[in-house]
Write an enzyme that holds these catalytic residues in place. Structure first.
Site, PDB file in Angstrom:
ATOM      1  N   HIS A  32      -7.871  -4.082  -2.042  1.00  0.00           N
ATOM      2  CA  HIS A  32      -6.712  -3.316  -1.587  1.00  0.00           C
ATOM      3  C   HIS A  32      -6.364  -3.729  -0.153  1.00  0.00           C
ATOM      4  CE1 HIS A  32      -3.941   0.080  -1.731  1.00  0.00           C
ATOM      5  NE2 HIS A  32      -4.274   0.323  -0.484  1.00  0.00           N
ATOM      6  N   CYS A  91       0.853  -1.205   0.000  1.00  0.00           N
ATOM      7  CA  CYS A  91       0.000   0.000   0.000  1.00  0.00           C
ATOM      8  C   CYS A  91       0.884   1.248   0.000  1.00  0.00           C
ATOM      9  CB  CYS A  91      -0.958  -0.017   1.186  1.00  0.00           C
ATOM     10  SG  CYS A  91      -2.001  -1.478   1.291  1.00  0.00           S
ATOM     11  N   ASP A 125      -9.313  -3.607  -6.352  1.00  0.00           N
ATOM     12  CA  ASP A 125      -8.649  -2.442  -5.771  1.00  0.00           C
ATOM     13  C   ASP A 125      -9.167  -1.164  -6.439  1.00  0.00           C
ATOM     14  OD1 ASP A 125      -6.981  -0.529  -4.708  1.00  0.00           O
ATOM     15  OD2 ASP A 125      -5.128  -1.628  -5.080  1.00  0.00           O
TER      16      ASP A 125
END
Length: 264
Positions: A232, A153, A200
């Site tokens: 995500h 991330c 995502d």
């Protein structure tokens, strides 16, 4: 045909044999190297006022620089995943990129948390020096000769930034990188691999295609794997009761290990 558990068992504790896992390694035990739960086994060490989580094979000359999501090394799943890289045979270091104040675990359920302010406080101008300190720590204090980076991330963006010329990293892996800019992709000088989630919202199909095109233009070795049924954050915070998410998290980990074995 071998079941999933049998296949995972083949990725056993490489530290017992003193090296990183490779295609020709025999399993030493029936224990998977991936830990989804339990107690972290590494230790925290302060270096130049930056806290480092250190784990893994101290005799390895290859170090994994583990760059966390916004939840930092304070999140148990980050320490456990760093430990997994350690069990794969790598000395692994995860710096505290947020100086003890990461985003709250329940980020969406914390109305007082200001995402915009948090990201402004932890811009590249603030984060790059912390990562540079971690790289210096790995070289000068731990004696690592080669460094690879894995990022998740928020940290995925920085796994690319440290692949730029003169930053000290020779290969990188990123799972669902966020805020990644075109120029940061174009600037890489080493092999890069990405694990992407098909669900995502931060990296939709159009953006994935653009990232692939930019990677191709670099002339560097690259790969991009897409994992179905994932969202995500799956590389660290997958819901492992969901077979698709569990598989995605574990396969993304193996993707990183194979990438580092090939290019480090």
């Amino acid at each position: 045909m071998l079941g999933v558990n049998s296949l995972l068992a083949l990725w056993s504790i490489a530290a017992l044999t003193g090296g990183a896992l490779g295609q020709t390694d025999c399993p030493a035990t029936g224990t998977s190297i991936i830990a989804h739960s339990g107690d972290p086994v590494g230790k925290e060490q302060l270096y130049n006022d930056i806290n480092m989580y250190v784990t893994g094979n101290t005799s390895s000359d290859i170090g994994v620089l583990y760059l966390t999501d916004v939840f930092g090394i304070q999140l148990a799943e980050n320490k456990l995943l760093a430990d997994s890289f350690g069990r794969a045979g790598y000395l692994t270091v995860a710096p505290d990129m947020f100086n003890g104040t990461p985003a709250p675990g329940d980020i969406n359920g914390t109305p007082t948390f200001n995402t915009t302010k948090f990201l402004a406080e932890h811009s590249p101008e603030a984060t790059d020096p912390i990562i540079a300190t971690a790289i210096d720590f790995m070289r000068t204090e731990l004696g690592v000769s080669k460094i690879v980076a894995t990022g998740y991330c928020f940290g995925g963006r920085y796994a690319f930034r440290v692949l730029a010329e003169g930053k000290g990293v020779i290969a990188g892996f990123a799972a669902h990188p966020s805020l990644l800019e075109d120029g940061e992709i174009s600037a890489i000088t080493g092999p890069a691999s990405i694990a992407a989630a098909d669900g995502d919202d931060m990296t939709p199909a159009e953006r994935r295609s653009a990232i692939e095109a930019l990677l191709l233009e670099t002339g560097q070795p690259y790969s991009l794997a897409l994992y179905g049924g994932t969202k995500h954050g799956f590389g660290v915070r997958a819901n492992i009761t969901d077979p698709k998410q569990k598989f995605g998290k574990e396969e993304a980990f193996f993707q990183a290990i194979r990438w580092f074995n090939a290019w480090a």
